[in-house]
Write an enzyme that holds these catalytic residues in place. Structure first.
Site: not given
Ligand code: BEZ
Length: 211
Positions: A45
């Protein structure tokens, strides 16, 4: 609630990092991209939001407003934005909806319980100036989205809103386009007096008309 192509994008009022937003009013006459991410302070994210911030001028050029969302609150978003600016090179320059009570996430069906009970999936909704949903995308948490593809789709949507054409596989702005299948040859002669190439009766190709 399932939101499908052609539906009116559900309206809402929500707190954001740039103050309270009344969604339809905030969109005004612009196109919109509403996208969700699963959680603040997560790696994929962080890269996504940094990238969207970096290419924001490309959305502006196309008269598109961008707004993000997760089920974290605005206070958390604001803290995280410091990290995004620091690590991704561009400060977040668009509003992020705080949605801890999942009001907007439920309205747009952004929580898919068989993937995760509580976190939003990576949803994208492209909304036209008529407030109708023009595209939906859903990615899993583990896969960051290709936001250049979102820009490419917007180019296609904006072109095909104004001309009776469609865009072929992997089309990019400036490439040849296809005459819409509902357009007869007689109508096409009026619409495209410059002519076209008939590859098959149903596959008629011409240069992009607004270039
Ligand atoms: C991420 O943004 O890396 C992420 C967010 C939630 C679950 C798994 C990965």
């Amino acid at each position: 609630m399932t939101v499908r192509l052609g539906d009116t994008a559900p309206d809402f009022t929500a707190p954001t990092t740039e103050g309270e937003v009344h969604f339809h009013e905030w969109l005004g006459d612009s196109w919109g991209v509403l996208f969700s991410h699963p959680k603040d302070f997560t790696p994929v994210c962080t890269t996504e939001l940094g990238y969207v911030a970096r290419i924001k001028p490309e959305f502006d050029k196309r008269n598109v407003k961008v707004i993000g969302l997760s089920v974290d609150d605005v206070e958390s978003h604001l803290k995280w934005e410091g990290d995004i600016g620091e690590t991704q090179g561009t400060p977040v320059n668009f509003p992020m909806i705080g949605d801890p009570d999942r009001k907007v996430a439920d309205l747009y069906d952004m929580i898919h319980p068989n993937a995760n009970d509580t976190l939003t999936v990576r949803s994208v909704f492209i909304i036209g100036p008529d407030k109708k949903v023009k595209l939906t995308l859903t990615y899993p948490a583990s896969t960051g989205r290709n936001f250049d593809e979102i820009l490419r789709v917007i180019d296609s949507l904006q072109l095909t809103a104004g001309y009776k054409v469609a865009t072929p596989a992997n089309w990019r702005d400036g490439d040849d386009v296809i005459i819409g299948s509902a357009v007869t040859d007689d109508e096409a002669k009026q619409l495209f007096p410059q002519g076209w190439k008939t590859v098959k009766p149903y596959l008629r190709v011409l240069p992009q008309p607004n270039k």
